[in-house]
Enzyme design. Structure first.
Site, PDB file in Angstrom:
ATOM      1  CD  GLU A  41     -10.632  -9.930  32.492  1.00  8.02           C
ATOM      2  OE1 GLU A  41     -11.420 -10.870  32.686  1.00  8.02           O
ATOM      3  OE2 GLU A  41     -10.827  -8.771  32.925  1.00  8.02           O
ATOM      4  CG  HIS A  85     -23.127  -6.538  32.485  1.00  6.89           C
ATOM      5  ND1 HIS A  85     -23.258  -5.194  32.797  1.00  6.89           N
ATOM      6  CD2 HIS A  85     -23.215  -7.202  33.678  1.00  6.89           C
ATOM      7  CE1 HIS A  85     -23.409  -5.052  34.101  1.00  6.89           C
ATOM      8  NE2 HIS A  85     -23.390  -6.251  34.661  1.00  6.89           N
TER       9      HIS A  85
END
Length: 326
Positions: free
Chosen positions: A161, A256
């Site tokens: 990614e 996160h």
């Protein structure tokens, strides 16, 4: 065939998916989670109708002519995401319209994935510092040891990614760094439903419970850089059009931050008892009594759980009955 078999195109997996049953329908019917299998291995297919394009009258008139091809947006470990169409053109020829479906494929999936995406009754629980220390923290540790974070580490270590990374910031040292990329549930073009993730490089912070007073300058730095990076990448947005929050309990135990457009319809993932505003976390840390080691592990937190969650069945339900947690 293994989930990492690269000889099969990711797009081909959608047609190979064999539906077993509906797990859940939510967001006013715009998203469904289906249980099924591919080559006898269990999987979950989450289908969500993409936001309608509204740039012009022509676009509005053409929305029904969405393309028929399944377009793979990316894949990482057992997770894959796509844009697709729910119907082809009347002539059967290739359509040039916009896709009206956002697809996520989890394959092979685990029993925990099935529980997460199944329709279930929710319960509000209060996690005291003692419950966290004695029961929840060991649960978190066990989940991390199962390898559930492989896909996160793939991104952080540059294996997958990388073309999606919007911002990579090394900060003032190894512990300050983070990167930012689109959330797999965003179609990557509709600004009104913008949803990004900021993944921190450091691995000692599993959840907001690990945040301490000494982390306040780092959290302020993260907030500033995330906002700056987002508006630089998407100049049609201003910083005050963005909402930053942290989940508790999170889906995975690596710290996160979610970045969303404040106009995004608040579903369950943004609800009270699931989403904790980053600014509010910083403010709470500032007011907690104690030295620099005082932390979010020292306060009680209330949040909701599904009855199929292991945290409910193994910890909170036994505690409610007056029994010892499993």
């Amino acid at each position: 065939m293994s989930a990492t078999d690269k000889t099969v195109a990711p797009e081909a997996l959608i047609s190979k998916f064999e539906i077993t049953r509906l797990l859940r329908q939510d967001q006013n019917g715009r998203r469904i989670a289906l249980l099924g299998s591919i080559d006898s291995q269990p999987g979950i297919l989450i289908a969500e109708r993409a936001a309608f394009a509204t740039e012009s009258v022509e676009v509005l008139k053409a929305f029904h002519a969405a393309i028929t091809q399944v377009n793979n947006l990316g894949d990482n470990d057992i997770y894959r995401w796509y844009l697709a169409s729910s119907s082809g053109s009347a002539s059967g020829s290739e359509s040039t319209g916009s896709p009206d479906l956002k697809l996520n494929l989890i394959w092979p999936c685990t029993e925990q994935h099935v529980k997460k995406y199944s329709d279930q009754i929710l319960r509000m629980v209060t996690e005291t510092p003692q419950i966290y220390r004695d029961h929840v923290r060991p649960y978190m540790s066990a989940k991390r040891e199962e390898g559930r974070l492989n896909w996160v580490f793939n991104i952080l270590e540059g294996r997958t990614e990388q073309e999606d990374v919007i911002l990579r910031d090394s900060g003032h040292g190894p512990e300050d760094g983070f990167l930012m990329l689109p959330d797999l549930n965003w179609d990557r073009k509709t600004m009104g439903s913008l949803h990004l993730l900021a993944l921190v490089q450091r691995r000692d912070i599993w959840s907001l419970r690990d945040l301490k007073k000494k982390h306040i300058p780092w959290l302020r730095y993260l907030r500033q850089r995330v906002l700056e990076g987002t508006v630089k990448m998407y100049p049609d947005l201003d910083a005050d059009q963005l909402k930053l929050y942290v989940h508790y309990q999170p889906t995975y135990y690596h710290f996160h931050i979610h970045i969303v457009n404040v106009m995004l319809e608040a579903g369950a993932t943004q609800a009270t008892g699931k989403a904790f505003g980053l600014e509010n976390i910083i403010s709470q840390l500032e007011t907690i009594s104690g030295d620099e080691e005082a932390s979010m592990a020292d306060v009680s937190l209330s949040y909701f759980l599904g009855e199929a969650s292991e945290l409910w069945t193994n910890i909170y339900e036994p505690l409610k009955r007056g029994d010892k947690p499993n």
